[in-house]
Design an enzyme around this catalytic site. Structure first.
Site, PDB file in Angstrom:
ATOM      1  N   HIS A 159       0.814  -1.219   0.000  1.00 22.64           N
ATOM      2  CA  HIS A 159       0.000   0.000   0.000  1.00 22.64           C
ATOM      3  C   HIS A 159       0.844   1.264   0.000  1.00 22.64           C
ATOM      4  O   HIS A 159       0.321   2.346  -0.244  1.00 22.64           O
ATOM      5  CB  HIS A 159      -0.923   0.001   1.228  1.00 22.64           C
ATOM      6  CG  HIS A 159      -2.022  -1.005   1.122  1.00 22.64           C
ATOM      7  ND1 HIS A 159      -3.315  -0.668   0.826  1.00 22.64           N
ATOM      8  CD2 HIS A 159      -2.006  -2.359   1.238  1.00 22.64           C
ATOM      9  CE1 HIS A 159      -4.062  -1.758   0.770  1.00 22.64           C
ATOM     10  NE2 HIS A 159      -3.289  -2.807   1.031  1.00 22.64           N
ATOM     11  N   ASP A 196       3.275   9.469  -0.861  1.00 23.13           N
ATOM     12  CA  ASP A 196       2.131   8.669  -0.409  1.00 23.13           C
ATOM     13  C   ASP A 196       1.886   7.570  -1.434  1.00 23.13           C
ATOM     14  O   ASP A 196       1.965   7.833  -2.639  1.00 23.13           O
ATOM     15  CB  ASP A 196       0.885   9.569  -0.318  1.00 23.13           C
ATOM     16  CG  ASP A 196      -0.035   9.181   0.826  1.00 23.13           C
ATOM     17  OD1 ASP A 196      -0.055   7.986   1.190  1.00 23.13           O
ATOM     18  OD2 ASP A 196      -0.749  10.060   1.350  1.00 23.13           O
TER      19      ASP A 196
HETATM   20  C1  GDG Z   1      -2.159   3.627   3.356  1.00 26.92           C
HETATM   21  C2  GDG Z   1      -1.174   4.345   2.408  1.00 26.92           C
HETATM   22  C3  GDG Z   1      -2.941   4.337   0.631  1.00 26.92           C
HETATM   23  C4  GDG Z   1      -8.586   9.654   8.349  1.00 26.92           C
HETATM   24  N1  GDG Z   1      -9.068  10.384   9.384  1.00 26.92           N
HETATM   25  C5  GDG Z   1     -10.324   9.987   9.581  1.00 26.92           C
HETATM   26  C6  GDG Z   1     -10.618   8.999   8.645  1.00 26.92           C
HETATM   27  N2  GDG Z   1      -9.544   8.811   7.916  1.00 26.92           N
HETATM   28  C7  GDG Z   1      -9.493   7.862   6.802  1.00 26.92           C
HETATM   29  C8  GDG Z   1      -9.631   8.574   5.484  1.00 26.92           C
HETATM   30  C9  GDG Z   1      -9.035   7.559   4.533  1.00 26.92           C
HETATM   31  C10 GDG Z   1      -8.022   6.856   5.415  1.00 26.92           C
HETATM   32  O1  GDG Z   1      -8.294   7.176   6.757  1.00 26.92           O
HETATM   33  C11 GDG Z   1      -6.616   7.321   5.123  1.00 26.92           C
HETATM   34  O2  GDG Z   1      -6.200   6.736   3.935  1.00 26.92           O
HETATM   35  P1  GDG Z   1      -4.970   7.296   3.130  1.00 26.92           P
HETATM   36  O3  GDG Z   1      -4.977   6.631   1.809  1.00 26.92           O
HETATM   37  O4  GDG Z   1      -5.099   8.767   3.005  1.00 26.92           O
HETATM   38  O5  GDG Z   1      -3.663   7.012   3.981  1.00 26.92           O
HETATM   39  P2  GDG Z   1      -2.999   5.814   4.927  1.00 26.92           P
HETATM   40  O6  GDG Z   1      -3.763   5.621   6.172  1.00 26.92           O
HETATM   41  O7  GDG Z   1      -1.589   6.252   5.102  1.00 26.92           O
HETATM   42  O8  GDG Z   1      -3.085   4.488   4.038  1.00 26.92           O
HETATM   43  C12 GDG Z   1      -1.943   5.198   1.397  1.00 26.92           C
HETATM   44  C13 GDG Z   1      -3.795   3.516   1.576  1.00 26.92           C
HETATM   45  O9  GDG Z   1      -2.991   2.782   2.517  1.00 26.92           O
HETATM   46  C14 GDG Z   1      -4.689   2.537   0.810  1.00 26.92           C
HETATM   47  O10 GDG Z   1      -3.927   1.713  -0.013  1.00 26.92           O
HETATM   48  O11 GDG Z   1      -3.780   5.175  -0.123  1.00 26.92           O
HETATM   49  O12 GDG Z   1      -1.041   5.798   0.484  1.00 26.92           O
HETATM   50  O13 GDG Z   1      -0.257   5.153   3.145  1.00 26.92           O
HETATM   51  O14 GDG Z   1      -9.988   6.632   4.121  1.00 26.92           O
HETATM   52  O15 GDG Z   1     -10.977   8.899   5.266  1.00 26.92           O
HETATM   53  N3  GDG Z   1     -11.797   8.380   8.572  1.00 26.92           N
HETATM   54  C15 GDG Z   1     -12.743   8.760   9.457  1.00 26.92           C
HETATM   55  N4  GDG Z   1     -12.513   9.707  10.407  1.00 26.92           N
HETATM   56  C16 GDG Z   1     -11.327  10.344  10.501  1.00 26.92           C
HETATM   57  O16 GDG Z   1     -11.155  11.210  11.368  1.00 26.92           O
HETATM   58  N5  GDG Z   1     -13.941   8.172   9.410  1.00 26.92           N
END
Ligand code: GDG
Length: 455
Positions: free
Chosen positions: A155, A362
């Site tokens: 990821h 990212d």
């Molecule tokens: C890894 C990779 C890749 C965040 N705060 C809240 C909340 N979130 C949710 C977001 C989003 C998720 O968390 C974060 O996803 P990201 O993709 O931005 O980042 P990582 O956690 O680092 O994920 C990344 C991912 O895996 C998938 O392959 O995209 O690059 O690092 O869904 O919405 N959700 C809620 N409340 C919050 O306060 N409900």
């Protein structure tokens, strides 16, 4: 139909909507559809662990979890995974810790996971291993006789060979990939970085969709992860989303809002993002009192020192900007560590004129996709997106910025703030089309379809 067995470091409840974490969001639907089994760490640390996993049934999905000892948690999870691989794979050599003891624990935990998973496997299962905590799991499963199809998805980004080779165990780690039937990375650039390593450091061969080294052939491709676009859009207009949207519009009283949503992590570029906002306020006095920035940043990995330092720095930064520009009736930044439920979050995205997503590096970034999906197509907001997020490869109609260049981000914010409705609609329409075509079910079908195929 084969059963799907997903393996990831952490297993979370699949009831309701997962609170946070990109991986959980992407996996849950796949498991529900396939009556799947989800195996991984329970989140608990104990003095002594048992090899036998605890099984829990949640609707269609079975969760199988094991605990970690305090020492393994410290050395495998906080240590090798989060102090070494996470920063290294995000190109942050300055924060990378190299500790052979941590690597040993990493191998040991992977071995233990393999032995605990073995008795749960059925003959025609498809096993899908996720992320950087579990590179060696495939090799460990093969070693104890597993012949089922094994897939691995990373990821996070894959680093350039010049950085990867600073890791004493770089070869062991890459060799482990060659025990899977299929490896998926987020974007083509990640595949190319591994290809350069395979050719130049291992003397291997590389072709379209495959690599050869260690006397083995690996199938590898980019599978950019998506979101459940249509459902996310509906969230923003559901009763919770709508309520949040109305509440926020009332609170904002005509001010335009910039929103950032990130796990509190140094890769997400939060300090530089605040600098860019500060520059916007410095250079555009007419924006004072008319714009406001909401940063939602739930705390993650609080036990790792680099995260504690970074959190302090960020708090000081937000307070500094509020002190410098704030007025009695205007707070320039609202910085919130509270995690917000998913439907409410969709309403918050919808109520924000600008989505500001500027990670320094990212794998993909799902927030960028969620922000676009939550918009009202009649009056959509504008996404400002780092070119160093994997998502930028698919989202060229966003305002793409270099997060290291504060002026660039500040001027994109100004452009987004003043963009006319026609341009906003056109950009949003094109982005939304892409998100609907390449959504999470498309991602999972592509990966599992390729995993099922014979070589
Ligand atoms: C890894 C990779 C890749 C965040 N705060 C809240 C909340 N979130 C949710 C977001 C989003 C998720 O968390 C974060 O996803 P990201 O993709 O931005 O980042 P990582 O956690 O680092 O994920 C990344 C991912 O895996 C998938 O392959 O995209 O690059 O690092 O869904 O919405 N959700 C809620 N409340 C919050 O306060 N409900």
């Amino acid at each position: 139909m084969s059963r799907l067995v997903a393996v990831s470091n952490r297993v979370s409840s699949v009831r309701g909507a997962p609170l946070a974490g990109g991986l959980a969001v992407a996996l849950v639907d796949a498991l529900r559809e396939n009556q799947g089994l989800w195996f991984g760490w329970s989140g608990k640390t104990v003095d002594e662990t048992s090899q036998t996993p605890t099984l829990t049934r949640e609707g269609e999905v079975t969760l199988a979890t094991v605990d970690l000892t305090h020492d393994d948690h410290e050395a495998y999870y906080s240590g090798f995974a989060n102090r070494c691989l996470w920063p290294l794979f995000h190109f942050r050599l300055d924060l990378t810790g190299y500790d052979r003891g941590h690597f040993d624990a990493y191998q040991r935990v992977n071995q233990r996971f393999a032995r605990s998973l073995l008795p749960l496997l059925r003959e025609d299962d498809l096993v899908w291993v996720h992320d950087y905590h579990l590179f060696p799991l495939g090799s460990e499963l093969r070693r104890i006789g597993v012949r089922q199809r094994l897939g691995f998805f990373l990821h996070i980004p894959f680093p350039p060979r010049e950085l990867l080779t600073t890791l004493p165990q770089h070869q062991t780690l890459v060799r482990a990939l060659f025990d899977y039937d299929l490896v998926g990375f987020q974007i083509e650039d990640d595949v190319k970085r591994l290809a350069a390593y395979v050719e130049q450091d291992l003397g291997g061969k590389v072709g379209p969709g495959w690599m050869e080294a260690f006397g083995k052939r690996l199938r590898i491709e980019a599978f950019p992860v998506g979101i459940d676009t249509a459902r996310y859009h509906d969230f923003a207009f559901s009763s919770h989303g709508q309520r949040e949207w109305i509440r926020l519009r009332e609170f904002l009283r005509g001010r335009e809002q910039i929103i950032g949503v990130d796990r509190l992590d140094y890769t997400k570029g939060l300090v530089r993002r605040m600098n860019a906002y500060e520059l916007l306020l410095d250079s555009q006095p007419d924006s004072h009192g008319r714009i406001t920035y909401l940063q939602i940043a739930p705390i993650s990995r609080g036990e790792v020192t680099a995260y504690q330092d970074f959190r302090r720095e960020l708090e000081q930064h937000a307070a500094g900007i509020n002190g410098k520009f704030g007025q009695v009736d205007w707070v320039p930044i609202r910085y919130v560590n509270e995690a917000i439920p998913r439907r409410r979050l969709a309403g918050l995205y919808r109520a924000s004129r600008i989505g500001l997503v500027t990670p320094m590096r990212d794998g993909m970034n799902l927030v960028a996709k969620e922000y676009v999906a939550a918009q009202d197509e009649k009056d959509p907001g504008v996404l400002v997106l780092s070119r160093f997020a994997g998502a930028a490869q698919q989202m060229g109609e966003a305002l793409l910025v270099n997060p290291y260049d504060t002026e660039d981000v500040a001027s994109a914010l100004e452009r987004a703030r003043t963009m006319n409705i026609d341009e906003r609609r056109n950009r949003h329409q094109a982005l939304m089309r892409g998100l609907l075509d390449e959504d999470v079910s498309n991602w999972r079908q592509r990966f599992l379809g390729a995993l099922k195929q014979n070589d």
